[in-house]
Every structure is written in structure tokens, then in C-alpha cells.
Design an enzyme around this catalytic site. Structure first.
Site, mmCIF file in Angstrom:
data_model
loop_
_atom_site.group_PDB
_atom_site.id
_atom_site.type_symbol
_atom_site.label_atom_id
_atom_site.label_comp_id
_atom_site.label_asym_id
_atom_site.label_seq_id
_atom_site.Cartn_x
_atom_site.Cartn_y
_atom_site.Cartn_z
ATOM 1 N N HIS A 1 -0.106 -15.146 -14.406
ATOM 2 C CA HIS A 1 0.194 -16.732 -14.134
ATOM 3 C C HIS A 1 1.676 -17.122 -13.756
ATOM 4 O O HIS A 1 1.695 -18.034 -12.607
ATOM 5 C CB HIS A 1 -0.579 -17.977 -15.083
ATOM 6 C CG HIS A 1 0.257 -19.612 -15.015
ATOM 7 N ND1 HIS A 1 0.976 -19.860 -15.196
ATOM 8 C CD2 HIS A 1 -0.685 -19.789 -14.255
ATOM 9 C CE1 HIS A 1 1.019 -21.553 -15.171
ATOM 10 N NE2 HIS A 1 -0.008 -21.588 -14.174
ATOM 11 N N ARG B 1 18.670 21.122 1.870
ATOM 12 C CA ARG B 1 18.739 19.518 1.333
ATOM 13 C C ARG B 1 17.217 19.127 1.628
ATOM 14 O O ARG B 1 16.306 19.634 2.522
ATOM 15 C CB ARG B 1 19.445 19.099 2.611
ATOM 16 C CG ARG B 1 21.096 18.842 2.248
ATOM 17 C CD ARG B 1 21.628 17.824 2.821
ATOM 18 N NE ARG B 1 23.070 18.593 3.213
ATOM 19 C CZ ARG B 1 24.153 17.836 2.759
ATOM 20 N NH1 ARG B 1 23.897 16.633 2.326
ATOM 21 N NH2 ARG B 1 24.902 18.301 3.363
ATOM 22 N N TYR C 1 -6.580 -15.705 9.841
ATOM 23 C CA TYR C 1 -5.454 -15.799 9.268
ATOM 24 C C TYR C 1 -5.656 -14.641 8.041
ATOM 25 O O TYR C 1 -6.401 -14.635 6.978
ATOM 26 C CB TYR C 1 -5.262 -17.615 8.861
ATOM 27 C CG TYR C 1 -6.444 -18.196 7.955
ATOM 28 C CD1 TYR C 1 -5.950 -18.051 6.874
ATOM 29 C CD2 TYR C 1 -7.624 -18.435 7.680
ATOM 30 C CE1 TYR C 1 -6.914 -18.589 5.419
ATOM 31 C CE2 TYR C 1 -8.544 -19.039 7.184
ATOM 32 C CZ TYR C 1 -7.866 -19.147 6.249
ATOM 33 O OH TYR C 1 -9.283 -19.832 5.435
ATOM 34 N N GLY D 1 19.553 9.948 -1.705
ATOM 35 C CA GLY D 1 19.134 9.787 -3.421
ATOM 36 C C GLY D 1 18.189 10.225 -4.494
ATOM 37 O O GLY D 1 18.763 10.170 -5.404
ATOM 38 N N CYS E 1 -6.605 -15.180 0.625
ATOM 39 C CA CYS E 1 -6.153 -16.734 -0.423
ATOM 40 C C CYS E 1 -5.071 -15.805 -1.669
ATOM 41 O O CYS E 1 -4.538 -16.017 -2.136
ATOM 42 C CB CYS E 1 -6.801 -17.488 -0.503
ATOM 43 S SG CYS E 1 -7.604 -18.033 -1.363
ATOM 44 N N SER F 1 -12.733 -16.828 2.174
ATOM 45 C CA SER F 1 -11.668 -17.104 2.160
ATOM 46 C C SER F 1 -11.754 -16.135 1.358
ATOM 47 O O SER F 1 -12.307 -16.492 0.098
ATOM 48 C CB SER F 1 -10.632 -18.278 1.539
ATOM 49 O OG SER F 1 -9.615 -17.872 1.751
ATOM 50 N N LYS G 1 15.090 14.054 8.360
ATOM 51 C CA LYS G 1 16.208 14.884 8.742
ATOM 52 C C LYS G 1 16.146 16.241 9.984
ATOM 53 O O LYS G 1 16.505 16.226 10.780
ATOM 54 C CB LYS G 1 16.869 15.359 7.308
ATOM 55 C CG LYS G 1 18.454 15.956 7.610
ATOM 56 C CD LYS G 1 18.719 15.880 6.212
ATOM 57 C CE LYS G 1 18.786 14.898 5.436
ATOM 58 N NZ LYS G 1 19.150 15.353 3.525
ATOM 59 N N MET H 1 16.193 12.214 -3.908
ATOM 60 C CA MET H 1 15.491 14.219 -4.395
ATOM 61 C C MET H 1 16.691 15.122 -4.430
ATOM 62 O O MET H 1 18.106 14.193 -4.481
ATOM 63 C CB MET H 1 14.868 14.462 -3.480
ATOM 64 C CG MET H 1 13.556 13.842 -3.375
ATOM 65 S SD MET H 1 12.722 14.183 -1.592
ATOM 66 C CE MET H 1 13.033 13.751 -0.038
ATOM 67 N N ARG I 1 21.072 9.520 11.400
ATOM 68 C CA ARG I 1 19.284 8.850 10.486
ATOM 69 C C ARG I 1 19.780 7.066 11.253
ATOM 70 O O ARG I 1 20.795 7.508 10.783
ATOM 71 C CB ARG I 1 19.271 8.904 9.481
ATOM 72 C CG ARG I 1 19.911 9.147 8.585
ATOM 73 C CD ARG I 1 19.325 9.368 6.827
ATOM 74 N NE ARG I 1 20.882 8.671 5.948
ATOM 75 C CZ ARG I 1 20.590 9.158 4.859
ATOM 76 N NH1 ARG I 1 19.949 10.299 4.277
ATOM 77 N NH2 ARG I 1 21.944 8.823 3.747
HETATM 78 C C1 PEP Z 1 -7.760 -15.759 -5.833
HETATM 79 O O1 PEP Z 1 -8.418 -14.596 -7.080
HETATM 80 O O2 PEP Z 1 -7.484 -14.150 -5.381
HETATM 81 C C2 PEP Z 1 -7.529 -16.625 -5.362
HETATM 82 C C3 PEP Z 1 -7.038 -17.170 -4.530
HETATM 83 O O3 PEP Z 1 -7.431 -17.562 -6.347
HETATM 84 P P1 PEP Z 1 -6.626 -17.217 -7.897
HETATM 85 O O4 PEP Z 1 -5.774 -16.471 -8.009
HETATM 86 O O5 PEP Z 1 -6.750 -19.259 -8.415
HETATM 87 O O6 PEP Z 1 -7.589 -17.700 -9.148
#
Ligand code: PEP
Ligand code: MG
Length: 874
Positions: A455, A93, A851, A102, A831, A764, A23, A104, A337
Site C-alpha cells: 500500500h 579485466r 495504452y 566496478g 493499470c 484493463s 569493452k 566485477m 565506452r
Molecule cells: C492491480 O491489481 O493491478 C490494480 C491496478 O489494482 P490495485 O492495485 O488497486 O489492486
């Protein structure tokens, strides 16, 4: 050495948002562009951090500079602070480097005292306006700065209105307001034990400190966590001369956007109120007029307004959100803004600005918040229906989207109800892999326990199913099939609704709408794909998820969790037989029965992915997760296996582990039972051969060994995989390339990655386990205590949602370097859940991973985040 803590608008560097806040930087900019801005000064973000470092005090140097700037403002305005003839009033402000609407605090009309109010009344010839401004200031200062609860002041207003026999605040006369001020000040004295401060300088210093304090209020902390903004930024404070929209019918105040913030349409959109102050517009006490009305009410003012907003949008090359005030026919802009907008509007505006020649494609790619794309990828609540709905609770927004349906308490009931055509919400204490079919059948999932990588959360995100997890206030009675929340009991079949994007729970059936993916979405994605260097894969365990991910642009599968395949009805019995088998021969027989199913799973996945790379992970979870737990299920299995109930029950109990997450799971299973790895390797290879032969797809399976911590255990399992795979290939008489690699998810694996890379062709990073094991807290339980860590400012964010770059990130960096040293062309990916989180993706880009892999619904988010990382780090 002295430091500059305060800048007049005319001297601040408009580019320095980090120092002046967004701002403040824009006010400096607009001043320097010669626009009509009420003048003022900015106390910097560094002063905010300095205030905290200095034990929540302003230093003498800061106070001195604030006084000097105030004197300059007096000179500029020709008014004097606290004067009884022509008093200067200011607003105070907040203004962080990004806007946090909104979150602060603000104080308006500051500088009014018993003397100054008389000056204001005389000068404006409007005593009612003057007293109204003073009573508003007392109320705001008391609330924001002195923390006296607002309702106490509202009670005084109500009492006074009743005494005077009037309904509306606006019906109170100047004398009534004078009386209100007397009562307000009495309340102040009663609460604080001292008179309301009559020294405007003290009012100002206290208000600046209050705004700094509000940087750490709970809602600002939560907002920052949601948007990945660190607390170390601090907020600046803008002290700006007041102009008054409440001086009669030739005055007014309003808010406008240069384009429509919900749709992105290139048309001014706004509202204003005649004879009002800004807070009246926001508070919704009176219904504002559409901005088009201003063109009729005050055509000259509107023409000037149009000229300025066009200039502002062209200057910032983005949709602007502006506040303006007309004081007796003179137009002022109070701030501008970049406006907040829906995802659909963000895409349209970015694409339109490129078409208008105002942005390059790369600049447009940077304009859309990747996380926001979520809104376009899941069902949403109908905004009208949502407005009318009542929130009955809230918990972790574990998997986005909106869902409404009837409550069921077991996976079985959920599945049956869904098969009968019901919309189902599955409510569980926590979910386990056995619930998979019920989860798949449900529109939404609510759990009492569990965090962002529990899970339920992981599986729901993978499926794109809405999930709210960890709602400790829900009291489930599984026997009675009821739960209680916010004092109401919900029975099986009652409707509730969940918002997986906010974590809100509603006790009714709220209407949902399907998301629309517009052409702008696609256009922006094409631009993003042109610049990114990180590939984006998906975590998918079924052909359906895989096909979905390909639609969203996935370039391969980074993680196929084979365990999810074992829970389907036609195979769980065989899996259980395999697990409780006492002898190897018996186990092999059960595995042989599973082989065709497993092979068919992979055929489906390969076909969905055509020739894209597919990483398949060998069995990972502790075996007892697959076992029957109720006596009824144990009896059924015992009968099928021809053994006694007692014998089977004893076996089940013997498999119990105290700490299953760190127990007999991952590659440890293959060490104990090599035949499991053998069967899986065979299924993976035979399926690839079949698809290659039948469909001609060039499948190169990547077989991934989980939870490795030691080179020798990897070697042991790899040997089994290679022997099996080579034999299957030889038997088929066909060429097939395949790779064997490992997950890096145990700190020891990261630290010994050079040795591990001798056997692993790819790594991975399983950052769910890696985070769990590095921090030493359970991914399923951390949700319970992390809230305490946020409120006590120990952690700012959930390390399971956003990669901890300092600790876990360091392990990734070490492993990447060591891995590349041994094997320069080693393929590196991630992953864990972080593979779909934009700030974590930027880290992956910087470390040079090949990746990221994330759930199908996050693929577009990851593509955009990867593109932004590439542009930012060019
Ligand atoms: C992990 O542990 O990051 C993973 C991808 O395997 P999982 O979540 O199945 O333990
Ligand atoms: Mg893991």
C-alpha cells in the site's frame, strides 16, 4: 565440433558486443581503426556461460585457445610470458555486453614471478618500479583470485613503513619493496598452504576463472536486477598487454570523458596522474590533475590525445569514457565506452548530437534510459550534502525522490505537524488506507514492512512522494514514539532523510534541491511522441494528481481508484455508517449522503482532464479496511450512530477476514451490496453530465468493474451500472456516451476472456493482483522472502516491479487474443504498477495494447519507453 572461444583484438567483429562484451568489441574496433591500443585477446561471453555449464571449469578446448592466443600476443609484443629478460605482463579485466562499472574483478601486472620481476627491473632499469609492480600483483591476485582478505596485506605495508620510519608508500625503497614481497609470499603460503604460483600460465587461467566467478558476485547480481540485465548474458574477459604509467615523470595515466558527464557540456572532461597506475587514479590516494594540465606537461602527447578522442566520439556518435596511459611519452588508449551520465547530461547530449547532424531524432530517442528520467521528476539531495551524510540503513527504493524532515509515527501527527509548517517523514510499521492524509502531508515515508507494491509503495508513487519500504531493521516503539536503527534511537521530531531512489536512510537533515526540467527534456519528449503508438494514461484519484499527470503528458486516466476518496475526514464517518448498516434501507440512506461528495470528486477529475478519457473503477478493497480499529474510534462511531459500543465492536469483528486480499472485495462487494455500485454509477454519470453542460467537455466515462473472475458476476454488476446510468441520462435529457469494462486481474478472467468480452467493452490488466494471484504470493509480504530468491538465483527480479512475461505475460496474451476474437475493437490497457516499467511497456507494445497507465510521475518515462518500443520493433 570445435567452437571459437577466444579472439585476438585484430580479428574480433566490433559489432558483436553480445559475444565479445562491450569493452572487447570496442578494443577490437579501435585496433582495426589503427589506434594505439596495447594488444590482447578476448575470451568470449559464451566461454563464461560454458564455464558455468561445465561445473565452473574451463574446458580443455578453451584452455588450448587461450594458450594459442597468448603465444600470438608474445609474438606481437616481442616479449615472453614469465621471461627473466623481457617479460610480457598482462591485465585481465571483465567486460559484459554493457558496462557495469566496478561490479566485477580485475587483475593487473599478471605474469610477474620471481624470475620475471628481475627481467622487468633490468629491462626498464627501474628496480623500484619492478618490485612495486610485483607486490601489487601478489596483493591483487591473492585478493581477487584466492580470496585472501586485503587488510592482511595492508597490515604488512603499515608494519614495514613503521619499521623503516617512513610515512608514504612512495618513500619505500626498492629493497624495502623486495622485503615486502618476501612477507607477502609468506602470508600467501600461510593462508593457502602452498607457494605463490610461479607459473604465469596458471596465474592467467585462475584469473580468467575469477573474473567469470565475479559475474555472480552479490553486487553484480544487484546491479543487473536494477538495470534489467539477465544473468544469462555472462561476461567476456579481456587479456591485454600492460603498459606502464608508473615509469617516471614522462609517464602517467588518466580517465577522460569527451563531454561533461554531469551536465552534458560539449567539452573534454578528465583527470590524470603523472607516474601512476590506473588504480591510483580511481583509489583517490593522490589528487589528480585536470586534463588541461596535460597540454602543458606534454603538448605533443596532448595533441595526439585530442586527435584520438575526437575520432572516437565521431566514430561511436556518443560521449566516450576513456582510459589512457602514457608510457615514456607514448600514448596508449586502454579502453573506450559510451560514458555513464546523469539524466540531464543524457538529454543534452542526445539533443546536441542531433543538432550536430550526428544522430537522427529516432536515434536520439533511443539514447536516453527512460528509468533515468526519474532523476528529473523528483526533489534530489544536494550532492555535496549527500557526500557528507552517513547511511544508517537501507531498504526497498519504493518511490523515488529525496526527502528530509522530522519523524512522526502516526498519520494524524504527521498531518498536524505538516499543517504547522514542518517537513515530515512518516515512519510506520506499514501503512493502511486510513493513513492517506498523513502520507499526503509527508515529504517521505518509511515503513518496516511491505514490498514494492505494498500500500505504502503504490500510494506514495501515485503521489510522487518519496518512500523507502520494508526496512526490517527498524524497531518501532509506537507507544513511546521512537524507533531504533543502527544502534541509535530516534524520537518524534528528530530529523532523518530518505532516498527513495536508492533505498538509503540517513540519520540527519540532508539538504535537498528541486529538480530542473530543461528545454532538452521537452525536445526529446516531442520526438518520442512522434513515433510511439502506445497511448500513455495515468493512475490518478484526485484532481491535483490528474492535473499533474496532464502536465507530464498523460492522455487520459487509466485507473481512478475510488476508495481513496472515501478516507477524507468529511466522509469517513458516512462510509463507516454505510458499512456497518444492518439493513439495505439504512445503507441506502448512508450512500445517499455520500453521493454528493463522490459526484464532486468526479467533477474535479473530469475538469482536470478536460475531454480526455477517464476510467473510473468501482469500489475494490475489503470493507473492513474502512472500519475503525481502536476502541476510541469505535466508541466515537457508535455514539454518532446511536448504537452501543459492544454492538459496533461485534460488527467490526464480524467483518474480519483471514485473507482479505482474496476475500470480500472487488465486484464481490457489488454482488452483496448492489446499492454501492448504484451510487457510484450515478455519481460518475451525473458528474459527466454536469461537466458537459457547464464546461462543454466531451466526457466519455469508462466505468470499470474490478476483480471479475466469472462472466455472470460481471453481467450482474454491469446490469446495475447500465440501469442506473441510463436512468440518470434519461432524467437529464442529454446525450452521453459511456462504456462499461472490467479489470483482468484474476487468472480465471484471463482464461475466459472470450466470454467476458461479450459484456466488457474494454479490459484493463490489473497486473498487481494478476501477478499476486498467478504466483500465489501476497504483494504485501513477498518483499520479505524475495531477497532469498534473488540470492539463491531462483528469481532475478521482483515480479511486482517488472512483468513476468513468461507466466503473467502469457495470461495477458491469452486474454488479449480471446478478447479481440469476441470483440475486435475491444480497448486494451494495463493499470498495474508495470504500466510504468520500461521493459514491461515494451511487452505491452508487442502484445498490441492500446495504452499503458501509470502514476503521474512515471508518465514521461512511459512515453519514452513506448517510443523506444515502437522504434525497436518497427
Ligand atoms: C492491480 O491489481 O493491478 C490494480 C491496478 O489494482 P490495485 O492495485 O488497486 O489492486
Ligand atoms: Mg487490483
Amino acid at each position: 565440433m570445435s567452437q571459437k572461444w577466444v579472439y585476438m583484438f585484430k580479428e574480433g567483429d566490433p559489432k558483436n558486443k553480445n559475444l565479445l562484451g562491450g569493452k572487447g568489441a570496442n578494443l577490437a574496433d579501435m585496433t582495426q581503426l589503427g589506434l594505439p591500443i596495447p594488444q590482447g585477446f578476448i575470451v568470449t561471453t559464451e566461454a563464461c556461460t560454458g564455464y558455468y555449464d561445465n561445473g565452473k571449469k574451463l574446458t580443455e578446448e578453451m584452455e588450448g585457445q587461450i594458450r594459442a592466443s597468448l603465444a600470438e600476443l608474445e609474438a606481437l609484443s616481442g616479449k615472453k610470458f614469465g621471461d627473466n629478460e623481457n617479460p610480457l605482463l598482462v591485465s585481465v579485466r571483465s567486460g559484459a555486453r554493457v558496462s557495469m562499472p566496478g561490479m566485477m574483478d580485475t587483475v593487473l601486472n599478471l605474469g610477474l614471478t620471481d624470475a620475471a620481476v628481475e627481467g622487468l627491473a633490468k629491462k626498464t632499469d627501474n628496480p623500484r618500479f619492478a618490485y612495486d609492480s610485483y607486490r601489487r600483483f601478489i596483493q591483487m591476485f591473492s585478493d581477487v583470485v584466492m580470496e585472501i582478505p586485503k587488510p592482511r596485506f595492508e597490515k604488512i605495508i603499515d608494519e614495514l613503513k613503521e619499521e623503516k620510519g617512513v610515512k608514504l608508500d612512495t618513500d619505500l625503497t626498492a629493497d624495502d619493496l623486495k622485503e615486502m614481497i618476501v612477507r607477502y609470499k609468506a602470508l600467501y603460503k600461510q593462508e593457502k598452504g602452498e607457494e605463490f604460483p610461479q607459473d604465469p600460465e596458471l596465474q592467467l587461467m585462475e584469473s580468467i576463472k575469477a573474473v567469470f566467478r565475479s559475474w555472480m558476485n552479490p553486487r553484480a547480481i544487484v546491479y543487473r536486477r536494477m538495470h534489467d540485465y539477465p544473468a544469462s548474458w555472462g561476461t567476456a574477459v579481456n587479456v591485454q598487454m600492460m603498459v606502464f604509467g608508473n615509469m617516471g615523470d614522462t609517464s602517467g595515466t588518466g580517465v577522460a570523458f569527451t563531454r561533461n558527464p554531469s551536465t552534458g557540456e560539449n567539452k573534454i572532461y578528465g583527470e590524470y596522474l603523472i607516474n601512476a597506475q590506473g588504480e591510483d587514479v580511481v583509489a583517490g590516494i593522490r589528487t589528480p590533475n585536470p586534463i588541461s594540465q596535460l597540454a602543458e606537461d606534454m603538448p605533443e602527447v596532448y595533441a595526439e590525445f585530442e586527435r584520438i578522442y575526437t575520432k572516437l566520439e565521431n566514430h561511436y556518435c556518443d560521449m566516450q569514457d576513456m582510459e589512457f596511459t602514457v608510457e615514456d611519452k607514448k600514448l596508449y588508449f586502454l579502453q573506450t565506452r559510451n560514458g555513464k551520465r546523469t539524466a540531464a547530461a543524457a538529454l543534452k547530449i542526445a539533443v546536441d548530437l542531433v543538432a550536430e547532424g550526428k544522430l537522427t531524432e529516432e536515434q536520439a530517442v533511443l539514447r536516453v534510459d527512460p528509468k533515468q528520467l526519474d532523476q528529473l521528476l523528483h526533489p534530489m539531495f544536494d550532492p555535496k550534502a549527500l557526500k557528507a551524510a552517513k547511511v544508517i540503513g537501507s531498504a526497498l527504493p519504493a518511490s523515488p525522490g529525496a526527502a528530509a524532515g522530522k519523524v512522526y509515527f502516526t498519520a494524524e501527527d504527521a498531518k498536524n505537524a505538516a499543517a504547522a509548517g514542518e517537513r515530515v517523514i512518516l515512519v510506520r510499521l506499514e501503512t493502511s488506507p486510513e493513513d492517506i492524509e498523513g502520507m499526503a502531508a509527508a515529504k517521505g515515508i518509511l515503513t518496516v514492512r511491505g514490498g514494492m507494491t505494498s500500500h505504502a509503495a503504490v500510494v506514495a508513487r501515485g503521489m510522487g512522494t518519496c518512500c523507502v519500504s520494508g526496512c526490517g531493521e527498524v524497531k518501532i516503539n509506537e507507544e513511546a514514539k521512537t524507533f531504533e536503527l543502527a544502534g541509535t534511537v530516534y524520537k518524534e521530531g528528530d530529523y532523518i532523510s530518505l532516498d527513495g531512489s536508492t533505498g538509503n536512510i540517513y540519520g540527519e537533515d540532508v539538504a535537498t534541491i528541486e529538480p530542473e526540467i530543461t528545454g532538452d527534456f521537452e525536445t526529446l519528449m516531442v520526438w518520442a511522441d512522434k513515433v510511439r503508438t502506445l497511448k500513455v494514461r495515468t493512475n490518478a484519484d484526485t484532481p491535483k494528481d490528474a492535473a499533474n499527470a496532464v502536465r507530464f503528458g498523460a492522455e487520459g486516466i487509466g485507473l481512478c481508484r475510488t476508495e481513496h476518496m472515501f478516507f477524507e475526514e468529511d466522509r469517513i464517518m458516512k462510509v463507516r455508517k454505510m458499512i456497518v448498516a444492518k439493513e439495505e434501507a439504512e445503507r441506502r440512506a448512508a450512500l445517499l449522503e455520500l453521493l454528493p461528495f463522490q459526484k464532486q470528486d468526479f467533477v474535479g477529475i473530469y475538469e482536470a482532464m478536460e475531454s480526455r478519457p477517464v476510467t473510473i473503477r468501482l469500489l475494490d478493497p475489503p470493507l473492513h479496511e474502512f472500519l475503525p480499529h481502536s476502541d476510541e474510534d469505535i466508541a466515537e462511531l457508535a455514539k454518532a450512530m446511536g448504537i452501543s459500543f459492544e454492538e459496533l465492536k461485534a460488527t467490526v469483528e464480524s467483518l474480519h477476514e483471514f485473507n482479505p486480499m482474496m476475500g470480500h472485495r472487488g465486484c464481490r462487494l457489488a454482488v452483496s451490496y448492489p446499492e454501492i455500485a448504484e451510487m457510484q454509477a450515478r455519481a460518475i454519470i451525473e458528474a459527466a453530465i454536469q461537466v458537459k453542460k457547464e464546461k462543454g467537455f466531451a466526457i466519455v466515462p469508462e466505468i470499470m468493474i474490478p476483480l471479475v473472475g466469472e462472466k455472470k458476476e460481471l453481467q450482474f454488476v454491469k446490469d446495475i451500472v447500465v440501469k442506473t446510468a441510463d436512468a440518470a441520462i434519461k432524467e437529464a435529457g442529454i446525450e452521453l456516451e459511456y462504456h462499461v469494462g472490467t479489470m483482468i486481474e484474476i487468472p480465471r478472467a484471463a482464461l475466459t476472456a472470450d466470454a467476458i468480452a461479450e459484456d466488457a467493452e474494454f479490459f484493463s490488466f490489473g497486473t498487481n493482483d494478476l501477478t499476486q494471484m498467478t504466483f500465489g504470493f501476497s504483494r504485501d509480504d513477498a518483499g520479505k522472502f524475495l531477497e532469498d530468491y534473488y540470492s539463491k538465483e531462483i528469481y532475478e527480479v521482483d515480479p511486482f516491479a517488472r512483468l513476468d512475461q513468461t507466466g503473467v505475460g502469457q495470461l495477458i496474451q491469452i486474454a488479449a487474443e480471446k478478447g479481440r476474437k469476441t470483440r475486435p475493437d475491444i480497448k486494451l490497457g494495463i493499470c498495474g504498477e508495470h504500466g510504468g516499467d520500461p521493459s514491461s511497456i515494451e511487452f505491452c507494445h508487442k502484445v498490441g495494447l492500446n495504452y499503458v497507465s501509470c502514476s503521474p510521475f512515471r508518465v514521461p518515462i512511459a512515453r519514452l519507453a513506448a517510443a523506444q518500443s515502437a522504434i525497436k520493433n518497427k
